[in-house]
Design a protein around this motif. Structure first.
Motif, PDB file in Angstrom:
ATOM      1  N   HIS A   1      -5.537  -2.143   6.660  1.00 35.32           N
ATOM      2  CA  HIS A   1      -5.143  -1.111   5.684  1.00 35.32           C
ATOM      3  C   HIS A   1      -6.438  -0.602   5.053  1.00 35.32           C
ATOM      4  CE1 HIS A   1      -3.306  -0.104   1.524  1.00 35.32           C
ATOM      5  NE2 HIS A   1      -3.014   0.875   2.357  1.00 35.32           N
ATOM      6  N   LEU A   2      -6.683   0.694   5.180  1.00 34.49           N
ATOM      7  CA  LEU A   2      -7.932   1.263   4.666  1.00 34.49           C
ATOM      8  C   LEU A   2      -7.704   1.949   3.326  1.00 34.49           C
ATOM      9  CD1 LEU A   2     -10.897   2.336   4.915  1.00 34.49           C
ATOM     10  CD2 LEU A   2      -9.962   4.230   6.283  1.00 34.49           C
ATOM     11  N   VAL A   3      -8.556   1.633   2.352  1.00 35.88           N
ATOM     12  CA  VAL A   3      -8.553   2.383   1.098  1.00 35.88           C
ATOM     13  C   VAL A   3      -9.853   3.172   1.052  1.00 35.88           C
ATOM     14  CG1 VAL A   3      -8.486   2.301  -1.412  1.00 35.88           C
ATOM     15  CG2 VAL A   3      -7.114   0.694  -0.071  1.00 35.88           C
ATOM     16  N   HIS A   4      -9.706   4.474   1.012  1.00 36.63           N
ATOM     17  CA  HIS A   4     -10.855   5.373   1.021  1.00 36.63           C
ATOM     18  C   HIS A   4     -10.897   6.115  -0.318  1.00 36.63           C
ATOM     19  CE1 HIS A   4     -13.882   8.048   2.703  1.00 36.63           C
ATOM     20  NE2 HIS A   4     -13.221   9.046   2.149  1.00 36.63           N
ATOM     21  N   ILE A   5     -12.109   6.310  -0.860  1.00 37.48           N
ATOM     22  CA  ILE A   5     -12.215   6.955  -2.178  1.00 37.48           C
ATOM     23  C   ILE A   5     -12.667   8.407  -2.021  1.00 37.48           C
ATOM     24  CG2 ILE A   5     -13.178   6.774  -4.508  1.00 37.48           C
ATOM     25  CD1 ILE A   5     -11.508   4.317  -3.635  1.00 37.48           C
ATOM     26  N   SER A   6     -11.923   9.300  -2.649  1.00 41.86           N
ATOM     27  CA  SER A   6     -12.302  10.709  -2.617  1.00 41.86           C
ATOM     28  C   SER A   6     -12.415  11.248  -4.055  1.00 41.86           C
ATOM     29  CB  SER A   6     -11.312  11.505  -1.766  1.00 41.86           C
ATOM     30  OG  SER A   6     -11.824  12.805  -1.531  1.00 41.86           O
ATOM     31  N   THR A   7     -12.337  12.540  -4.197  1.00 38.44           N
ATOM     32  CA  THR A   7     -12.766  13.162  -5.460  1.00 38.44           C
ATOM     33  C   THR A   7     -11.883  14.334  -5.899  1.00 38.44           C
ATOM     34  OG1 THR A   7     -14.600  14.463  -6.412  1.00 38.44           O
ATOM     35  CG2 THR A   7     -14.372  14.548  -4.048  1.00 38.44           C
ATOM     36  N   ASP A   8     -11.899  14.572  -7.197  1.00 38.85           N
ATOM     37  CA  ASP A   8     -11.248  15.760  -7.775  1.00 38.85           C
ATOM     38  C   ASP A   8     -11.919  17.049  -7.295  1.00 38.85           C
ATOM     39  OD1 ASP A   8     -13.533  14.822  -9.191  1.00 38.85           O
ATOM     40  OD2 ASP A   8     -13.056  16.142 -10.867  1.00 38.85           O
ATOM     41  N   TYR A   9     -13.167  16.945  -6.828  1.00 37.04           N
ATOM     42  CA  TYR A   9     -13.903  18.144  -6.413  1.00 37.04           C
ATOM     43  C   TYR A   9     -13.361  18.770  -5.135  1.00 37.04           C
ATOM     44  CZ  TYR A   9     -17.554  17.619  -9.982  1.00 37.04           C
ATOM     45  OH  TYR A   9     -18.258  17.553 -11.170  1.00 37.04           O
ATOM     46  N   VAL A  10     -12.309  18.176  -4.549  1.00 38.71           N
ATOM     47  CA  VAL A  10     -11.666  18.856  -3.399  1.00 38.71           C
ATOM     48  C   VAL A  10     -10.881  20.078  -3.888  1.00 38.71           C
ATOM     49  CG1 VAL A  10     -11.490  16.763  -1.995  1.00 38.71           C
ATOM     50  CG2 VAL A  10      -9.556  17.424  -3.446  1.00 38.71           C
ATOM     51  N   PHE A  11     -10.625  20.150  -5.199  1.00 41.39           N
ATOM     52  CA  PHE A  11      -9.878  21.289  -5.751  1.00 41.39           C
ATOM     53  C   PHE A  11     -10.833  22.334  -6.338  1.00 41.39           C
ATOM     54  CE2 PHE A  11      -6.649  17.839  -6.211  1.00 41.39           C
ATOM     55  CZ  PHE A  11      -5.721  18.367  -5.316  1.00 41.39           C
ATOM     56  N   ALA A  12     -10.313  23.563  -6.438  1.00 39.91           N
ATOM     57  CA  ALA A  12     -11.135  24.655  -6.969  1.00 39.91           C
ATOM     58  C   ALA A  12     -11.391  24.489  -8.460  1.00 39.91           C
ATOM     59  CB  ALA A  12     -10.451  25.986  -6.694  1.00 39.91           C
ATOM     60  N   GLY A  13     -10.456  23.836  -9.163  1.00 41.67           N
ATOM     61  CA  GLY A  13     -10.648  23.631 -10.590  1.00 41.67           C
ATOM     62  C   GLY A  13     -10.338  24.857 -11.422  1.00 41.67           C
ATOM     63  N   ASP A  14      -9.524  25.742 -10.880  1.00 39.65           N
ATOM     64  CA  ASP A  14      -9.143  26.930 -11.652  1.00 39.65           C
ATOM     65  C   ASP A  14      -7.663  26.874 -12.042  1.00 39.65           C
ATOM     66  OD1 ASP A  14      -8.119  27.209  -9.138  1.00 39.65           O
ATOM     67  OD2 ASP A  14      -8.927  29.214  -8.749  1.00 39.65           O
ATOM     68  N   GLY A  15      -7.071  25.680 -11.976  1.00 39.34           N
ATOM     69  CA  GLY A  15      -5.655  25.530 -12.309  1.00 39.34           C
ATOM     70  C   GLY A  15      -5.429  25.443 -13.808  1.00 39.34           C
ATOM     71  N   SER A  16      -4.164  25.320 -14.183  1.00 37.00           N
ATOM     72  CA  SER A  16      -3.843  25.209 -15.611  1.00 37.00           C
ATOM     73  C   SER A  16      -2.826  24.096 -15.853  1.00 37.00           C
ATOM     74  CB  SER A  16      -3.305  26.540 -16.129  1.00 37.00           C
ATOM     75  OG  SER A  16      -2.236  26.957 -15.311  1.00 37.00           O
ATOM     76  N   ARG A  17      -2.468  23.356 -14.790  1.00 32.78           N
ATOM     77  CA  ARG A  17      -1.638  22.155 -14.950  1.00 32.78           C
ATOM     78  C   ARG A  17      -2.221  21.090 -14.027  1.00 32.78           C
ATOM     79  NH1 ARG A  17      -0.236  21.445  -9.999  1.00 32.78           N
ATOM     80  NH2 ARG A  17       0.769  23.072  -8.795  1.00 32.78           N
ATOM     81  N   PRO A  18      -1.980  19.817 -14.351  1.00 33.34           N
ATOM     82  CA  PRO A  18      -2.603  18.759 -13.550  1.00 33.34           C
ATOM     83  C   PRO A  18      -2.324  18.922 -12.054  1.00 33.34           C
ATOM     84  CG  PRO A  18      -1.597  17.831 -15.504  1.00 33.34           C
ATOM     85  CD  PRO A  18      -1.197  19.282 -15.488  1.00 33.34           C
ATOM     86  N   TYR A  19      -3.364  18.765 -11.254  1.00 32.61           N
ATOM     87  CA  TYR A  19      -3.206  18.876  -9.796  1.00 32.61           C
ATOM     88  C   TYR A  19      -2.381  17.709  -9.278  1.00 32.61           C
ATOM     89  CZ  TYR A  19      -6.774  22.525  -9.516  1.00 32.61           C
ATOM     90  OH  TYR A  19      -7.475  23.700  -9.655  1.00 32.61           O
ATOM     91  N   VAL A  20      -1.434  18.013  -8.389  1.00 29.28           N
ATOM     92  CA  VAL A  20      -0.677  16.959  -7.705  1.00 29.28           C
ATOM     93  C   VAL A  20      -1.204  16.869  -6.267  1.00 29.28           C
ATOM     94  CG1 VAL A  20       1.379  17.132  -9.146  1.00 29.28           C
ATOM     95  CG2 VAL A  20       1.198  18.569  -7.100  1.00 29.28           C
ATOM     96  N   GLU A  21      -0.822  15.780  -5.607  1.00 40.65           N
ATOM     97  CA  GLU A  21      -1.395  15.464  -4.294  1.00 40.65           C
ATOM     98  C   GLU A  21      -1.082  16.523  -3.244  1.00 40.65           C
ATOM     99  OE1 GLU A  21      -0.066  13.433  -6.429  1.00 40.65           O
ATOM    100  OE2 GLU A  21      -1.286  11.616  -6.577  1.00 40.65           O
ATOM    101  N   THR A  22       0.018  17.263  -3.442  1.00 35.13           N
ATOM    102  CA  THR A  22       0.408  18.276  -2.446  1.00 35.13           C
ATOM    103  C   THR A  22      -0.230  19.642  -2.714  1.00 35.13           C
ATOM    104  OG1 THR A  22       2.409  18.525  -3.777  1.00 35.13           O
ATOM    105  CG2 THR A  22       2.617  17.238  -1.757  1.00 35.13           C
ATOM    106  N   ASP A  23      -0.974  19.772  -3.803  1.00 39.29           N
ATOM    107  CA  ASP A  23      -1.660  21.048  -4.054  1.00 39.29           C
ATOM    108  C   ASP A  23      -2.734  21.278  -2.987  1.00 39.29           C
ATOM    109  OD1 ASP A  23      -0.268  21.901  -6.306  1.00 39.29           O
ATOM    110  OD2 ASP A  23      -1.518  20.728  -7.665  1.00 39.29           O
ATOM    111  N   SER A  24      -2.951  22.559  -2.675  1.00 38.52           N
ATOM    112  CA  SER A  24      -3.929  22.878  -1.618  1.00 38.52           C
ATOM    113  C   SER A  24      -5.349  22.675  -2.118  1.00 38.52           C
ATOM    114  CB  SER A  24      -3.783  24.335  -1.186  1.00 38.52           C
ATOM    115  OG  SER A  24      -2.537  24.523  -0.628  1.00 38.52           O
ATOM    116  N   PRO A  25      -6.140  21.907  -1.386  1.00 36.52           N
ATOM    117  CA  PRO A  25      -7.546  21.774  -1.765  1.00 36.52           C
ATOM    118  C   PRO A  25      -8.303  23.081  -1.523  1.00 36.52           C
ATOM    119  CG  PRO A  25      -6.890  20.083  -0.155  1.00 36.52           C
ATOM    120  CD  PRO A  25      -5.808  21.123  -0.188  1.00 36.52           C
TER     121      PRO A  25
END
Ligand code: NAP
Length: 283
Positions: free
Chosen positions: A94-118
């Motif tokens: 079982h692999l646990v890999h660490i990624s980042t909030d920087y996959v998102f554009a950061g121009d949203g106005s509500r918390p990003y959920v996992e299904t939002d488009s990077p």
């Protein structure tokens, strides 16, 4: 259970080794012992240990450096992540890999959920997103934890930088970028929960609560008990090589629902960090 930890001497890796060694049979590989871009080393180590779980903490994390060294950023954050995923899949770990909030554009106005488009806006974020895709394609038995604004006792981070700058008596910090400061301790508790549940898929894994870098700095100085004049600065006044997202807030509803672990508020986690640094608590 056997757990193999990669980049065991990084900020997250160091605390992960001390925490998981108390629970599992841990094989820790420091950066010098396992270059994730070397297929022979990666395969050799993972096939020899045959771990039940692999925690990959390796990354090129110098966000501005990634802009000028894009090839190396992709080599470590994408190709290296893929090599680890392939080897983990080979041994059925079982692999646990660490990624980042920087996959998102950061121009949203509500918390990003996992299904939002990077939509990464810098090389670091793009290389980490590519790493996520390698992991998903090559090791389906994997969890990708996107964290953000990470600090811990064993690394260079914003908390330490602020305390160093405090010696000058005055520091300018941006007010127009908000996010979720996250301690290595809380991230490791989330990793622990994901490992225990053998969860797969993408998870947002930061502390709760939202603050700007400026507000974060003010709380650091308050807890440290140091008098500093904190000036309000805008991103336009504080230009850096890599673009930073303005709104970097991640929803933790999924990780809480799947694992039952709801991360602590960022202020509580910061207080815990200071208590640890003062020798009042162990981790
Ligand atoms: N720090 C943050 O604010 C933050 C935010 C969001 C996500 N993350 C993610 O969280 C994870 C842990 O980051 P961290 O904060 O612990 O950063 P870190 O202290 O820089 O740890 C990363 C480790 O990876 C090592 N590394 C670099 N290239 C490597 C290679 N080719 N092979 C093996 N190891 C290599 C680094 O070694 P050297 O130091 O010798 O290069 C370092 O020990 C990373 O996936 C990062 O992308 C961090």
């Amino acid at each position: 259970m056997r757990m193999l930890i990669i980049a065991a001497d990084g900020q997250l890796g160091t605390d992960a080794v001390s925490y998981f060694s108390k629970k599992y049979d841990v094989s820790a590989f420091k950066t010098a012992d396992m270059d994730v871009t070397d297929p022979i080393r990666v395969n050799g180590a993972i096939l020899a240990v045959k771990p039940d779980a692999v925690l990959n903490c390796a990354a090129m994390t110098n966000v501005d450096g990634c802009e000028s060294q894009a090839e190396q950023a992709y080599r470590v954050n994408a190709y290296g992540a893929g090599l680890v995923a392939l080897a983990a899949a080979r041994v059925g770990a079982h692999l646990v890999h660490i990624s980042t909030d920087y996959v998102f554009a950061g121009d949203g106005s509500r918390p990003y959920v996992e299904t939002d488009s990077p939509d990464p806006q810098n090389v670091y974020g793009a290389s980490k997103l590519s790493g996520e895709r390698h992991v998903q394609a090559l090791c389906p038995n994997s969890a990708i934890l996107r964290t953000a604004w990470l600090y811990g006792p064993h690394g260079n981070n914003f908390v330490k930088t602020m305390l160093k700058l405090a010696e000058k008596g005055e520091v300018g910090v941006v007010t127009d970028q908000v996010g979720n400061p996250t301690s290595t301790f809380e991230l490791i508790r989330m990793i622990d929960a994901v490992v225990a549940c053998k969860s797969t898929g993408i998870f947002h894994a930061t502390c709760e609560g939202v603050v700007s870098w400026n507000g974060f700095a003010r709380e650091i100085f308050r807890l440290a008990g140091v008098e500093v004049n904190v000036k309000d600065v805008t991103s336009e006044e504080f230009v850096r090589p890599a673009h930073r997202p303005a709104y970097s807030v991640l929803s933790k509803d999924k990780i809480a629902a799947v694992t039952g672990y709801r991360p602590a508020d960022w202020q509580d986690a910061l207080r815990e960090y200071f208590d640890y640094q003062a020798g009042k608590i162990d981790f």
